[in-house]
Design an enzyme around this catalytic site. Structure first.
Site, PDB file in Angstrom:
ATOM      1  N   THR A  15      -6.003  -8.996 -49.952  1.00 19.50           N
ATOM      2  CA  THR A  15      -5.158 -10.192 -49.964  1.00 19.50           C
ATOM      3  C   THR A  15      -3.719  -9.893 -50.365  1.00 19.50           C
ATOM      4  O   THR A  15      -2.777 -10.510 -49.848  1.00 19.50           O
ATOM      5  CB  THR A  15      -5.749 -11.214 -50.974  1.00 19.50           C
ATOM      6  OG1 THR A  15      -7.069 -11.502 -50.567  1.00 19.50           O
ATOM      7  CG2 THR A  15      -4.959 -12.496 -51.007  1.00 19.50           C
ATOM      8  N   ASP A  59     -10.072  -5.174 -45.406  1.00 22.99           N
ATOM      9  CA  ASP A  59     -10.582  -6.054 -46.449  1.00 22.99           C
ATOM     10  C   ASP A  59     -11.489  -5.151 -47.290  1.00 22.99           C
ATOM     11  O   ASP A  59     -12.239  -4.342 -46.737  1.00 22.99           O
ATOM     12  CB  ASP A  59     -11.390  -7.193 -45.823  1.00 22.99           C
ATOM     13  CG  ASP A  59     -11.861  -8.200 -46.861  1.00 22.99           C
ATOM     14  OD1 ASP A  59     -11.360  -9.329 -46.841  1.00 22.99           O
ATOM     15  OD2 ASP A  59     -12.741  -7.856 -47.691  1.00 22.99           O
ATOM     16  N   SER A  60     -11.439  -5.288 -48.598  1.00 26.20           N
ATOM     17  CA  SER A  60     -12.161  -4.311 -49.421  1.00 26.20           C
ATOM     18  C   SER A  60     -13.675  -4.421 -49.292  1.00 26.20           C
ATOM     19  O   SER A  60     -14.404  -3.558 -49.768  1.00 26.20           O
ATOM     20  CB  SER A  60     -11.728  -4.406 -50.880  1.00 26.20           C
ATOM     21  OG  SER A  60     -12.329  -5.503 -51.523  1.00 26.20           O
ATOM     22  N   SER A  61     -14.180  -5.462 -48.625  1.00 26.23           N
ATOM     23  CA  SER A  61     -15.620  -5.517 -48.353  1.00 26.23           C
ATOM     24  C   SER A  61     -16.019  -4.401 -47.394  1.00 26.23           C
ATOM     25  O   SER A  61     -17.193  -4.050 -47.290  1.00 26.23           O
ATOM     26  CB  SER A  61     -16.000  -6.862 -47.735  1.00 26.23           C
ATOM     27  OG  SER A  61     -15.584  -7.887 -48.589  1.00 26.23           O
ATOM     28  N   ASP A  92     -12.212  -7.611 -54.262  1.00 29.95           N
ATOM     29  CA  ASP A  92     -13.672  -7.739 -54.210  1.00 29.95           C
ATOM     30  C   ASP A  92     -14.418  -6.469 -54.629  1.00 29.95           C
ATOM     31  O   ASP A  92     -15.413  -6.539 -55.339  1.00 29.95           O
ATOM     32  CB  ASP A  92     -14.128  -8.165 -52.806  1.00 29.95           C
ATOM     33  CG  ASP A  92     -13.752  -9.613 -52.499  1.00 29.95           C
ATOM     34  OD1 ASP A  92     -13.355 -10.329 -53.440  1.00 29.95           O
ATOM     35  OD2 ASP A  92     -13.854 -10.026 -51.328  1.00 29.95           O
ATOM     36  N   THR A 167     -15.466  -5.090 -64.078  1.00 24.45           N
ATOM     37  CA  THR A 167     -16.312  -5.838 -63.146  1.00 24.45           C
ATOM     38  C   THR A 167     -15.497  -7.039 -62.697  1.00 24.45           C
ATOM     39  O   THR A 167     -14.791  -7.646 -63.502  1.00 24.45           O
ATOM     40  CB  THR A 167     -17.573  -6.362 -63.871  1.00 24.45           C
ATOM     41  OG1 THR A 167     -18.312  -5.241 -64.333  1.00 24.45           O
ATOM     42  CG2 THR A 167     -18.468  -7.175 -62.964  1.00 24.45           C
ATOM     43  N   THR A 278     -28.193  -2.420 -67.607  1.00 24.84           N
ATOM     44  CA  THR A 278     -28.497  -3.821 -67.920  1.00 24.84           C
ATOM     45  C   THR A 278     -27.829  -4.795 -66.936  1.00 24.84           C
ATOM     46  O   THR A 278     -26.737  -4.523 -66.428  1.00 24.84           O
ATOM     47  CB  THR A 278     -28.098  -4.204 -69.360  1.00 24.84           C
ATOM     48  OG1 THR A 278     -28.300  -5.614 -69.532  1.00 24.84           O
ATOM     49  CG2 THR A 278     -26.647  -3.888 -69.666  1.00 24.84           C
ATOM     50  N   GLN A 279     -28.495  -5.905 -66.702  1.00 25.58           N
ATOM     51  CA  GLN A 279     -27.916  -6.964 -65.862  1.00 25.58           C
ATOM     52  C   GLN A 279     -26.817  -7.730 -66.601  1.00 25.58           C
ATOM     53  O   GLN A 279     -26.031  -8.440 -65.991  1.00 25.58           O
ATOM     54  CB  GLN A 279     -28.998  -7.967 -65.442  1.00 25.58           C
ATOM     55  CG  GLN A 279     -30.047  -7.377 -64.551  1.00 25.58           C
ATOM     56  CD  GLN A 279     -31.166  -8.356 -64.217  1.00 25.58           C
ATOM     57  OE1 GLN A 279     -31.076  -9.546 -64.492  1.00 25.58           O
ATOM     58  NE2 GLN A 279     -32.216  -7.836 -63.616  1.00 25.58           N
ATOM     59  N   CYS A 280     -26.785  -7.589 -67.947  1.00 21.01           N
ATOM     60  CA  CYS A 280     -25.756  -8.291 -68.722  1.00 21.01           C
ATOM     61  C   CYS A 280     -24.404  -7.638 -68.456  1.00 21.01           C
ATOM     62  O   CYS A 280     -24.329  -6.423 -68.279  1.00 21.01           O
ATOM     63  CB  CYS A 280     -26.042  -8.179 -70.219  1.00 21.01           C
ATOM     64  SG  CYS A 280     -27.615  -8.879 -70.688  1.00 21.01           S
TER      65      CYS A 280
HETATM   66  N1  ASP Z   1     -11.540 -10.231 -49.638  1.00 21.27           N
HETATM   67  C1  ASP Z   1     -10.366  -9.661 -50.260  1.00 21.27           C
HETATM   68  C2  ASP Z   1     -10.601  -8.186 -50.454  1.00 21.27           C
HETATM   69  O1  ASP Z   1     -11.276  -7.793 -51.385  1.00 21.27           O
HETATM   70  C3  ASP Z   1     -10.071 -10.353 -51.527  1.00 21.27           C
HETATM   71  C4  ASP Z   1      -8.896  -9.788 -52.278  1.00 21.27           C
HETATM   72  O2  ASP Z   1      -8.091  -9.056 -51.751  1.00 21.27           O
HETATM   73  O3  ASP Z   1      -8.760 -10.087 -53.449  1.00 21.27           O
HETATM   74  O4  ASP Z   1     -10.121  -7.396 -49.675  1.00 21.27           O
END
Ligand code: ASP
Length: 344
Positions: A15, A59-61, A92, A167, A278-280
């Site tokens: 973004t 996009d970082s996904s 992300d 995180t 841990t999930q925490c």
């Molecule tokens: N979906 C975007 C990404 O991780 C969100 C961001 O940039 O904050 O690439």
């Protein structure tokens, strides 16, 4: 006169690099070559800046170990020429990338600051400018001509964190990251306040080595009440995975159902490296504290202690990629290598 710090800005996507087309209102990728024209404030910084961009920003996904290797290679290729690096990245998966880079950049002695934003740089209410400008300032901090930060950090909303401790905790707030198990490294208020005693202090006489052989043949199994035996069986007997992050409850607890413990025991026996995380989002695994974790310890499950799942995934890929022999794997995983977990 002392030389101004020379900073390399690496734009991977996300973004932060978006700008609104004034006519159509649509978001489009920002041309980082015209960064200094679009953000004239950058000229006021006491450093010189060069930029390099992924050919096709992502996009970082869509981030993956191949892109991590690209970032590590850019840093290594430019290491002697620059005093610090700022990586612009989607928020992300930023914690995964910052964790991965911390392992890939062995003997790092200069700042690598990841940052991004929740709103595009061209948005009126953007958080991108502050994040970008202060990240560059953090990467420029020097004492007697030597960088103050000598590790992979993540800067977001007035705080610099150790990257492999973070995180993403919020998809809405500007304060999107948290590092519950390690204090922040620096804070931006009226002054930049560095928590010197929390900084990573590498040995300075060693050359940077990049380790790009990340092995992604791993899995993550998050426990939940009622998790089914066939599903656990499918994962724990799979020949496809070499390492597994087992996300347990609280301080590292899991069901004591005999079928579950037996599956884990057989998997460990067959050479699968299983790490208890841990999930925490805060606190630590402490196997043996409760009956529901003592068996895990005795069958050879590795303790992730207070590591995040993001850093555990990166460390697992890194150690597998480095082909650490089986009998030494637990020792290396349980040893803090880049400040990613607390000492025992
Ligand atoms: N979906 C975007 C990404 O991780 C969100 C961001 O940039 O904050 O690439």
């Amino acid at each position: 006169m002392t030389k101004q710090p020379h900073i390399l800005l690496i734009y991977t996507g996300g973004t932060i690099g978006m700008i609104k087309d004034a006519d159509t209102g649509a978001l489009k990728a920002f041309d980082f070559n015209s960064l200094l024209i679009k953000i004239p404030e950058l000229r006021l910084l006491d450093c010189t800046i060069e930029t390099i961009s992924f050919k096709k920003p992502i996009d970082s996904s869509n981030m993956n170990p191949k892109y991590w290797a690209d970032i590590a290679t850019i840093i290594a290729d430019n290491y002697s020429e620059f005093d610090g690096f700022v990586v612009l990245h989607g928020s992300d998966t930023m914690s995964y990338s910052a964790s991965a880079l911390s392992f890939m950049l062995e003997n790092l002695a200069k700042p690598v600051v990841f940052t991004g934003s929740q709103l595009p740089i061209g948005d009126l209410r953007t958080d991108a400018k502050e994040n970008l400008i202060t990240s560059i300032q953090m990467a420029s901090l020097q004492k007697d001509g030597v960088p103050i930060i000598k590790e992979v950090g993540l800067y977001f909303e007035y705080k610099l964190y150790r990257g492999n401790r973070t995180t993403k905790i919020n998809a809405e707030h500007f304060e999107a990251f948290e590092s519950l198990n390690y204090p922040h490294l620096a804070e931006s208020g009226v002054h930049l306040k560095v928590n010197t005693e929390q900084l990573w202090q590498p040995e300075l006489n060693k050359a940077l080595i990049i380790r790009t052989a990340m092995d992604a043949d791993i899995g993550v199994l998050k426990l939940f009440p009622g998790i089914s035996r066939p599903i656990c069986e499918a994962i724990l007997t799979s020949k496809l995975i070499k390492g597994l992050i087992l996300e347990t409850y609280g301080s590292g607890n899991a069901t004591t159902e005999p079928w579950f413990i037996k599956l884990l025991e057989n998997a460990v026996h067959n050479g699968l490296h299983i790490v208890n995380v841990t999930q925490c989002i805060g606190g630590s695994v402490n196997m043996g504290q409760y009956e529901t974790s003592s068996q895990l310890k005795s069958i050879g499950i590795i303790s992730g202690r207070d590591i995040t799942t993001e850093a555990a995934i990166a460390k697992m890929m890194y150690l597998l990629g480095e082909k650490i022999p089986s009998k030494e794997f637990q020792f290396y995983f349980e040893t803090p290598l880049r400040g990613e977990m607390s000492e025992k």
